[in-house]
Design an enzyme around this catalytic site. Structure first.
Site, PDB file in Angstrom:
ATOM      1  N   TRP A  45       0.835  -1.213   0.000  1.00 43.15           N
ATOM      2  CA  TRP A  45       0.000   0.000   0.000  1.00 43.15           C
ATOM      3  C   TRP A  45       0.863   1.253   0.000  1.00 43.15           C
ATOM      4  O   TRP A  45       0.499   2.252  -0.612  1.00 43.15           O
ATOM      5  CB  TRP A  45      -0.991  -0.019   1.171  1.00 43.15           C
ATOM      6  CG  TRP A  45      -1.920  -1.186   1.049  1.00 43.15           C
ATOM      7  CD1 TRP A  45      -1.995  -2.275   1.864  1.00 43.15           C
ATOM      8  CD2 TRP A  45      -2.880  -1.421   0.001  1.00 43.15           C
ATOM      9  NE1 TRP A  45      -2.936  -3.170   1.405  1.00 43.15           N
ATOM     10  CE2 TRP A  45      -3.493  -2.669   0.267  1.00 43.15           C
ATOM     11  CE3 TRP A  45      -3.287  -0.702  -1.131  1.00 43.15           C
ATOM     12  CZ2 TRP A  45      -4.486  -3.206  -0.558  1.00 43.15           C
ATOM     13  CZ3 TRP A  45      -4.272  -1.237  -1.952  1.00 43.15           C
ATOM     14  CH2 TRP A  45      -4.859  -2.468  -1.665  1.00 43.15           C
ATOM     15  N   ASP A  62      -1.597   6.734   6.346  1.00 40.30           N
ATOM     16  CA  ASP A  62      -2.668   5.868   5.860  1.00 40.30           C
ATOM     17  C   ASP A  62      -2.984   4.905   6.999  1.00 40.30           C
ATOM     18  O   ASP A  62      -2.211   3.996   7.297  1.00 40.30           O
ATOM     19  CB  ASP A  62      -2.185   5.112   4.613  1.00 40.30           C
ATOM     20  CG  ASP A  62      -3.178   4.047   4.152  1.00 40.30           C
ATOM     21  OD1 ASP A  62      -4.257   3.916   4.771  1.00 40.30           O
ATOM     22  OD2 ASP A  62      -2.866   3.345   3.173  1.00 40.30           O
ATOM     23  N   LYS A  94     -12.506  -1.481   7.180  1.00 41.81           N
ATOM     24  CA  LYS A  94     -11.827  -2.439   8.064  1.00 41.81           C
ATOM     25  C   LYS A  94     -12.245  -2.206   9.526  1.00 41.81           C
ATOM     26  O   LYS A  94     -12.759  -3.090  10.166  1.00 41.81           O
ATOM     27  CB  LYS A  94     -10.311  -2.306   7.913  1.00 41.81           C
ATOM     28  CG  LYS A  94      -9.877  -2.717   6.510  1.00 41.81           C
ATOM     29  CD  LYS A  94      -8.582  -2.119   6.104  1.00 41.81           C
ATOM     30  CE  LYS A  94      -8.345  -2.192   4.620  1.00 41.81           C
ATOM     31  NZ  LYS A  94      -8.381  -3.529   4.030  1.00 41.81           N
TER      32      LYS A  94
HETATM   33  C1  LIG Z   1      -3.315   0.033   4.407  1.00 38.45           C
HETATM   34  C2  LIG Z   1      -4.214   0.112   3.213  1.00 38.45           C
HETATM   35  N1  LIG Z   1      -4.186   1.218   2.458  1.00 38.45           N
HETATM   36  C3  LIG Z   1      -4.986   1.343   1.383  1.00 38.45           C
HETATM   37  C4  LIG Z   1      -5.846   0.348   1.004  1.00 38.45           C
HETATM   38  C5  LIG Z   1      -6.708   0.526  -0.209  1.00 38.45           C
HETATM   39  O1  LIG Z   1      -7.964   0.898   0.221  1.00 38.45           O
HETATM   40  P1  LIG Z   1      -9.203   1.101  -0.746  1.00 38.45           P
HETATM   41  O2  LIG Z   1      -9.546  -0.240  -1.289  1.00 38.45           O
HETATM   42  O3  LIG Z   1     -10.225   1.664   0.193  1.00 38.45           O
HETATM   43  O4  LIG Z   1      -8.817   2.057  -1.810  1.00 38.45           O
HETATM   44  C6  LIG Z   1      -5.932  -0.819   1.774  1.00 38.45           C
HETATM   45  C7  LIG Z   1      -6.872  -1.891   1.403  1.00 38.45           C
HETATM   46  O5  LIG Z   1      -6.851  -2.992   1.849  1.00 38.45           O
HETATM   47  C8  LIG Z   1      -5.083  -0.935   2.898  1.00 38.45           C
HETATM   48  O6  LIG Z   1      -5.115  -2.032   3.653  1.00 38.45           O
END
Ligand SMILES: Cc1ncc(COP(=O)(O)O)c(C=O)c1O
Length: 360
Positions: A103, A172, A196
């Site tokens: 991520w 994030d 989550k």
């Molecule tokens: C730490 C983290 N950042 C970003 C994301 C991406 O999120 P989204 O699917 O809401 O764009 C995730 C998805 O699992 C994640 O775990």
């Protein structure tokens, strides 16, 4: 019909049962208004109360004052990967990133696409992201430092957030949003896809320090412009009304549990008993370094992939679902977010011990 299972999915993930029950009870006729929250104008007085209460509760859980704006956005955390550089990058001051997994990489890729100046000042890619880097230096001449607070796929989590002085720290927090107490004043921006730890998919929470809103220029696409969303109370366009309603109820659920400190205590207990089970066995092998372990996503391996497949299949039969590791890394991952009760983790532990004795 299947009874409700223990849901270890990484997201969308388990939600507090009382919140789901309340949503069910109110679905057809929201608090006597004669219509569903799904059918209601986002400009109505009733919805105005829903969104104001949700903002108030998000702030109340973590003692956040009026120097920060809480926004409900769309496009998931992924949209924020672009929104962060668009809103915060300053020409001549590189944006800093720490790469702790998939991520983080995606966040960095968006900064690159937008052609902003950036530097990756630390990475744990050398050992397949099994730790959080500890040594790096933060140049005073930087726009911001971006970190991924919890690495959902690799099961690592920042234990202490870095001190960044005058450089805004951006996190994030998608997979550990409100799992433990933190001091908001350390951060310029935090953001999290809600699916989550805070609500359903399709809604993202961003908490932005108000002085940073001055960096949001008019040429940013409106949908990603923090200043517009802060000024218009997240109602610049039609928001995810249902999502906001659920997030508000999840925040109130945290308060009802006894607040964030109580939720943190329970989260630590769940993680501790699960890691103890893994550490005391020769059969299960943890993947994250001890000093970087996540209390939200617990990742581990079995002696071989066939046994991992069998483990996931038999766990599902036993009503313990969502334990398969991310497709990019394999293995097992138990996501034990706020709404996972201690009894769910205890049931998983009993299952693990039985599985070990039958298969080793
Ligand atoms: C730490 C983290 N950042 C970003 C994301 C991406 O999120 P989204 O699917 O809401 O764009 C995730 C998805 O699992 C994640 O775990």
């Amino acid at each position: 019909m299947k009874e409700r299972v223990f849901n270890f999915n990484p997201g969308p993930a388990t939600l507090p049962l009382t919140v789901l029950e309340k949503a069910k009870e109110e679905l057809l006729n929201y608090r006597g208004d004669g219509l569903s929250i799904l059918e209601m104008s986002h400009r109505s007085k009733t919805f105005d109360t829903v969104i104001s209460n949700a903002v108030t509760s998000v702030k109340k859980v973590m003692d956040i004052d009026e120097t920060y704006s809480v926004m409900f956005l769309q496009g998931g955390a992924t949209a924020q990967f672009a929104a962060i550089p668009l809103n915060l990058a300053i020409h001549g001051k590189p944006a800093l990133y720490i790469n702790t997994g998939s991520w983080s990489k995606k966040a960095i890729a968006e900064a690159k696409k937008l052609n902003i100046e950036y530097k990756v000042i630390a990475s744990s890619e050398d050992t397949n992201f099994n730790y959080i880097p500890k040594s790096f230096s933060i140049d005073e001449n930087s726009s911001y430092l971006h970190i991924t607070s919890n690495n959902t796929i690799f099961g690592t989590q920042w234990q202490d957030y870095p001190d960044t002085g005058n450089i805004p720290l951006v996190a994030d927090m998608s997979s550990d949003f409100y799992c433990r107490r933190f001091n908001i004043n350390k951060f310029g921006v935090i953001y999290a896809g809600a699916q989550k730890n805070a609500g359903p998919a399709g809604i993202t929470i961003a908490i932005v320090r108000n002085d940073l809103l001055e960096r949001s220029h008019d040429d940013i696409p409106s949908l990603l412009n923090y200043k517009i969303y802060a000024e218009q109370n997240s109602l610049y366009n039609t928001p995810n009304c249902f999502g906001i309603y659920i997030v508000g109820m999840v925040m109130d659920w945290i308060l009802k549990q006894g607040g964030i400190d109580k939720v943190e205590e329970v989260n630590k207990k769940k993680a501790e008993i699960l890691y103890n089970t893994i550490d005391s066995s020769e059969f299960f092998k943890p993947t994250a370094n001890k000093d970087s372990r996540s209390i939200m996503n617990v990742t581990f391996r079995l002696p071989n992939e066939d046994l991992e497949k069998k483990f996931v299949a038999e766990a599902t039969e036993a009503n313990l679902v969502g334990l398969k590791g991310h497709r990019s890394v394999g293995g097992i991952r138990a996501s034990i977010y706020n709404a996972m009760p201690v009894s769910g983790v205890e049931t998983l532990i009993t299952f693990m011990k039985d599985f070990e004795s039958q298969n080793s």
